[in-house]
Design an enzyme around this catalytic site. Structure first.
Site, PDB file in Angstrom:
ATOM      1  CB  ALA A 126      -1.023  -0.203   1.310  1.00  0.00           C
ATOM      2  CB  VAL A 162       2.869 -10.265   1.606  1.00  0.00           C
ATOM      3  CG1 VAL A 162       2.129  -9.232   1.963  1.00  0.00           C
ATOM      4  CG2 VAL A 162       3.917 -10.399   0.417  1.00  0.00           C
ATOM      5  CE1 TYR A 177       4.733 -10.070 -12.368  1.00  0.00           C
ATOM      6  CE2 TYR A 177       4.406  -9.754 -14.652  1.00  0.00           C
ATOM      7  CZ  TYR A 177       4.024  -9.433 -13.247  1.00  0.00           C
ATOM      8  OH  TYR A 177       3.220  -8.608 -13.167  1.00  0.00           O
ATOM      9  CD  GLU A 180       8.158   2.572  -6.174  1.00  0.00           C
ATOM     10  OE1 GLU A 180       8.129   1.556  -5.725  1.00  0.00           O
ATOM     11  OE2 GLU A 180       8.367   3.617  -5.637  1.00  0.00           O
TER      12      GLU A 180
END
Length: 256
Positions: free
Chosen positions: A14, A64, A156, A192
């Protein structure tokens, strides 16, 4: 359209990008925010811009990828913050554009740990309370990369394909409850993301978006908000959004 006023919304990642934009849109709608990020200083600086009273915001410094830390963070939420209504699994990253057989093991670990395991950990510890209360909504931030593989994207793309499958599987597991699951899967968004992918090479990152108009984090946050504010009998399973200058994971219109 349903109101999210005073609903408790947990957003991972966040402190910047899509996560920060989601925080803004839900704050404006009167939600109570649990904002989680690794970078505590940056998270605190960002939250100052929201101008929320203490009873509307709760911060978590959280990686996380750390299973134990996620369990502790959710288990030890203050009672007034423990009944999470909306979980936005936003934390994620990409590392490198190497060919698979030349890939960096550390890059692989970071992507798998964050994009898959992190999402699983949060889901595992938050969703049982939703099931018990028979209400809630999980929003997973996926990617066009989960639908279309591109050169150098191998691992990815694999992690985002996993997010797609996990979202679909969770929706099936929750059948018979009033808990909703949505996957919001954007194409090119100027955040980013590319700078992280290229390990801080800002010049290389800028070239990704040259000559076209990418999505903004606010664009994605608007779609997330839309999903959560549909009538309670409506579930938006999946949304793929891309800029007009992008037609697929690899086909873009650049005017250089």
């Amino acid at each position: 359209m349903i109101s999210v006023n005073n609903q408790i919304v947990l957003i991972t990642g966040a402190s910047s990008g899509i996560g920060a934009s989601c925080a803004k849109v839900f704050a404006q709608a009167g939600a109570k925010l649990i904002l989680a990020a690794r970078r505590c200083d940056r998270l605190q600086e960002f939250t100052k811009t929201l101008n929320l009273p203490d009873d509307k915001i709760h911060l978590l410094q959280l990686d996380v990828c750390d299973h134990t830390a996620v369990e502790s963070a959710i288990s030890n939420l203050p009672p007034d913050w423990s009944k999470i209504d909306i979980l936005i699994n936003n934390a994620g990253l990409s590392r490198g554009l190497n060919k698979l057989y030349e890939g960096d093991f550390q890059d692989w670990e970071e992507m798998i740990d964050t994009n898959i395991k992190g999402l699983l950990y949060l889901t595992r510890y938050v969703v049982p309370s939703m099931v018990k209360r028979n209400r809630g909504h999980i929003i997973n931030i996926g990617s066009i990369a989960g639908h279309q593989t591109y050169p150098g994207g191998n691992v990815y793309c694999g992690t985002k394909a996993a997010v797609k499958a996990i979202s679909e599987g969770l929706k099936q597991d929750l059948l018979g409850t009033r808990v909703r699951v949505s996957s919001v899967d954007p194409g090119m968004v100027e955040t980013e993301f590319s700078e992280v992918r290229f390990h801080g090479d800002t010049e290389r990152a800028k070239k990704v978006y040259e000559g076209l108009t990418p999505l903004t984090p606010n664009d994605v946050a608007d779609v997330v908000f839309f999903c959560t504010t549909r009538p309670t009998h409506v579930n938006i399973n999946e949304v793929i959004l891309m800029p007009v200058d992008q037609a697929s994971a690899t086909l873009v219109n650049r005017k250089l």
